[in-house]
Scaffold this active site. Structure first.
Site, PDB file in Angstrom:
ATOM      1  N   TYR A 121       0.743  -1.262  -0.008  1.00  0.00           N
ATOM      2  CA  TYR A 121      -0.158   0.023   0.183  1.00  0.00           C
ATOM      3  C   TYR A 121       0.959   1.364  -0.136  1.00  0.00           C
ATOM      4  CZ  TYR A 121      -3.989   3.155   1.854  1.00  0.00           C
ATOM      5  OH  TYR A 121      -4.759   3.962   2.065  1.00  0.00           O
ATOM      6  N   ARG A 223       8.731 -18.785  11.513  1.00  0.00           N
ATOM      7  CA  ARG A 223       7.970 -17.683  12.025  1.00  0.00           C
ATOM      8  C   ARG A 223       6.647 -18.359  12.734  1.00  0.00           C
ATOM      9  NH1 ARG A 223      11.176 -13.154  12.002  1.00  0.00           N
ATOM     10  NH2 ARG A 223      12.008 -12.844  10.152  1.00  0.00           N
TER      11      ARG A 223
END
Ligand SMILES: Cc1cc2nc3c(=O)[nH]c(=O)nc-3n(C[C@H](O)[C@H](O)[C@H](O)COP(=O)(O)OP(=O)(O)OC[C@H]3O[C@@H](n4cnc5c(N)ncnc54)[C@H](O)[C@@H]3O)c2cc1C
Length: 301
Positions: A121, A223
């Site tokens: 974005y 992760r």
């Protein structure tokens, strides 16, 4: 709230329009397509598109002409063989495209995984929302005393309340100044690309993230692990659930060999052999460093 009513309506419209296809379809993944899974206080992860399924992994491994499926048990055995022997390219035949909304400090950790395609974005073009990650009380933890790169027990009482107040007040004050600087009422208004530098690292950003299954497994192994910071781990765990539905056999193999399994060094294997023969091996007689020995003990329980 992770999604506005308009965004939810767009997702519902996409899900209301099924289309026929000749491509391989994973029923498990179709159920996830487009839906947003909430993560943290304002974040989400959602599947935008995917390519391939368990059969596609086997098809590539066998370089076959058809779907490649011999039998489900054959396929599962092949997938387990490929995973066990680190054959990566058949897993690279499957792809996943996600839309993720995440705090900037989590994005910084995430972007270190270079083997993905990303489009973020633009805060040069658009105005960021007033959305900041504020940890839930149980995630508001003290600095760990045994691990410099970790956290200890949750803060409590007055200290927890004071910290939360600081986080909220600082985030809002920075956003107030951001708005003040870009405002074009009675002034030129500072460029968005400059005004954003005033925002803290807990502000939310969004991106499209596309990765193949081999590299996704690598990301998830690092992760979704307990050593990863909680705030990225919860995203990895949400993705694990999706992958388990998308490619169930591959995910089972990943869970077994990578998440649940361990790699042993030559020295560690030698110690294990000595132990199995009944010898009492200690760190001093193992040939391993204290750190290696501690991790080895952790592996063998
Ligand atoms: C618990 C934890 C703590 C961390 N702490 C820190 C820290 O303190 N500081 C810090 O800077 N980072 C830290 N990291 C980030 C870590 O060092 C890696 O940068 C990150 O996990 C990405 O891993 P990767 O490079 O294997 O993944 P990817 O970039 O996705 O790459 C996947 C694999 O592709 C290959 N590859 C990709 N690019 C190249 C290349 N250019 N050359 C050769 N091979 C390549 C490698 O085999 C690599 O393992 C931490 C990560 C974790 C999980």
């Amino acid at each position: 709230m992770p999604l506005s009513p308009d965004q939810q309506a767009e997702i519902d419209a996409l899900r209301a329009e099924p289309r026929p296809t000749l491509r391989a379809v994973s029923e498990g993944m179709e159920a996830h397509l487009y839906k947003a899974v909430p993560v943290l206080d304002h974040g989400f992860v959602r599947v935008i598109d995917y390519m391939g399924d368990d059969a596609a992994i086997c098809q590539a491994a066998r370089v076959s002409y058809g779907r490649g499926t011999k039998s489900v048990s054959n396929d599962e055995g092949l997938i387990r063989y490929l995973m066990r022997h680190w054959h990566s390219t058949p897993f690279e035949m499957c792809e996943l495209k996600l839309h993720v909304k995440l705090p900037v400090f989590v994005a910084r950790q995430w972007i270190r995984h270079r083997t993905a395609n990303v489009n973020e974005y633009s805060a040069r073009y658009s105005i960021l929302d007033r959305e900041f990650y504020i940890p839930a009380p149980d995630a508001l933890a003290a600095q760990s005393t045994v691990n410099n790169q970790g956290r200890g027990a949750a803060l409590e009482g007055a200290e927890a309340a004071r910290v939360l107040e600081i986080l909220k007040a600082d985030s809002n004050r920075c956003y107030d100044h951001y708005e003040e600087m870009i405002s074009q009422e009675g002034q030129n208004g500072l460029a968005r690309e400059l005004a954003r530098m005033n925002l803290p690292a807990n502000v939310y950003t969004q991106w499209y993230w596309k990765v193949d299954l081999h590299n996704l497994f690598h990301f998830l192994r690092l992760r979704a692990d307990t050593h990863a910071q909680y705030e990225i781990r919860v995203y990895a765990e949400a993705i694990c659930d999706m992958v388990a539905d998308w490619v169930p056999a591959a995910y089972r193999a990943f869970e077994d060999y990578r998440l649940g399994g361990a790699t042993l060094s030559g020295k560690a294997l030698e110690c294990l052999r000595r132990m199995l023969k009944g010898e009492e091996v200690t760190q001093e007689t193992s040939g391993m460093s204290k750190g290696e020995w501690r991790e080895f003990e952790g592996v063998i329980g």
